[in-house]
Design a protein around this motif. Structure first.
Motif, mmCIF file in Angstrom:
data_model
loop_
_atom_site.group_PDB
_atom_site.id
_atom_site.type_symbol
_atom_site.label_atom_id
_atom_site.label_comp_id
_atom_site.label_asym_id
_atom_site.label_seq_id
_atom_site.Cartn_x
_atom_site.Cartn_y
_atom_site.Cartn_z
ATOM 1 N N GLU A 1 0.804 -1.157 -0.053
ATOM 2 C CA GLU A 1 -0.240 -0.249 -0.052
ATOM 3 C C GLU A 1 0.850 1.311 0.018
ATOM 4 O OE1 GLU A 1 -2.602 -0.386 3.431
ATOM 5 O OE2 GLU A 1 -3.549 -1.891 2.538
ATOM 6 N N ASN B 1 2.613 1.701 -3.368
ATOM 7 C CA ASN B 1 1.498 2.201 -4.183
ATOM 8 C C ASN B 1 1.210 3.750 -3.866
ATOM 9 O OD1 ASN B 1 1.240 -0.022 -5.700
ATOM 10 N ND2 ASN B 1 -0.734 -0.984 -4.452
ATOM 11 N N ASP B 2 1.229 4.091 -2.886
ATOM 12 C CA ASP B 2 1.214 5.717 -2.556
ATOM 13 C C ASP B 2 2.459 6.464 -3.074
ATOM 14 O OD1 ASP B 2 -1.466 5.132 -1.363
ATOM 15 O OD2 ASP B 2 -0.653 5.265 0.868
ATOM 16 N N GLY C 1 4.626 10.146 -9.447
ATOM 17 C CA GLY C 1 4.238 10.252 -10.764
ATOM 18 C C GLY C 1 3.208 11.292 -10.792
ATOM 19 N N LYS C 2 2.417 11.785 -9.710
ATOM 20 C CA LYS C 2 1.603 13.081 -9.850
ATOM 21 C C LYS C 2 2.406 14.115 -10.030
ATOM 22 C CE LYS C 2 -1.822 15.176 -6.856
ATOM 23 N NZ LYS C 2 -2.655 15.249 -5.769
ATOM 24 N N LYS D 1 4.478 5.587 -5.405
ATOM 25 C CA LYS D 1 4.503 5.628 -6.932
ATOM 26 C C LYS D 1 3.413 6.724 -7.438
ATOM 27 C CE LYS D 1 5.933 0.861 -7.698
ATOM 28 N NZ LYS D 1 5.507 -0.438 -8.381
ATOM 29 N N TYR D 2 2.098 6.648 -6.712
ATOM 30 C CA TYR D 2 1.229 7.494 -7.099
ATOM 31 C C TYR D 2 1.540 8.866 -6.784
ATOM 32 C CZ TYR D 2 -2.933 10.367 -6.857
ATOM 33 O OH TYR D 2 -4.006 11.417 -7.166
ATOM 34 N N LEU D 3 2.100 9.416 -5.606
ATOM 35 C CA LEU D 3 2.603 10.569 -5.282
ATOM 36 C C LEU D 3 3.734 11.108 -6.251
ATOM 37 C CD1 LEU D 3 2.350 10.398 -1.229
ATOM 38 C CD2 LEU D 3 0.997 11.828 -2.892
#
Length: 174
Positions: A100, A103-104, A110-111, A106-108
């Motif tokens: 989790e 994933n957070d 990438g954003k 990678k998301y942050l």
């Protein structure tokens, strides 16, 4: 090298003494230059200052990404060090939490990267009129017949590269 190409090179080389002395001079052909326009823009003081301001603009988001990365590292370290003595249930729980957090992260990340890229492109596009003006002035004063985009060029003699000249002109304009 195949025979046909070898013969062509030999014939060309052998014919060089018979070519008129001025036939190969640069003055006879079109005046060509290469421009790395992005490099010219990125080297200007104005763009460097604006890109530097992006760091402070996105400092909060960057801190979040760093925090998420540290949390992932912490969980990985814990799983590696304590995994042998943990129960299967604890390992699964920790692995799920690690996934989790990864994933957070990678998301942050990438954003943030997307936002920074978009802002950088906005900055470069706002500078486009100044770039066009500088290039036009350099072309006119230099008497160039052809200016080639440097991104598509594999090699250029530095004498034909006008990127630094455009950067200087951009710094004058800005």
């Amino acid at each position: 090298m195949n025979l046909k190409r070898t013969l062509s090179v030999i014939l060309f080389t052998a014919s060089l003494p018979f070519i008129a002395p001025g036939a190969l001079a640069a003055d006879d052909g079109p005046k060509i230059a290469v421009l790395h326009w992005q490099g010219a823009l990125l080297a200007t003081k104005g763009v460097q200052d604006k890109f530097q301001n992006l760091k402070s603009e996105f400092s909060t988001e960057e801190s979040e990404v760093k925090r998420a990365a540290q949390e992932v590292e912490k969980l990985q370290k814990r799983l590696k060090q304590d995994g042998a003595v943990m129960s299967d249930k604890e390992k699964v729980k920790l692995a799920k939490k690690l996934e989790e957090n990864l994933n957070d992260y990678k998301y942050l990340g990438g954003k943030l990267q997307k936002q920074v890229n978009e802002r950088q492109q906005e900055i470069l596009m706002t500078m486009r009129p100044d770039l066009e003006r500088a290039v036009k002035e350099i072309i006119e004063t230099g008497g160039y017949d052809l200016v080639v985009d440097g991104q598509a060029v594999l090699f250029v003699n530095p004498a034909h590269d006008i990127t630094a000249e455009v950067t200087r002109k951009l710094n004058e304009i800005m």
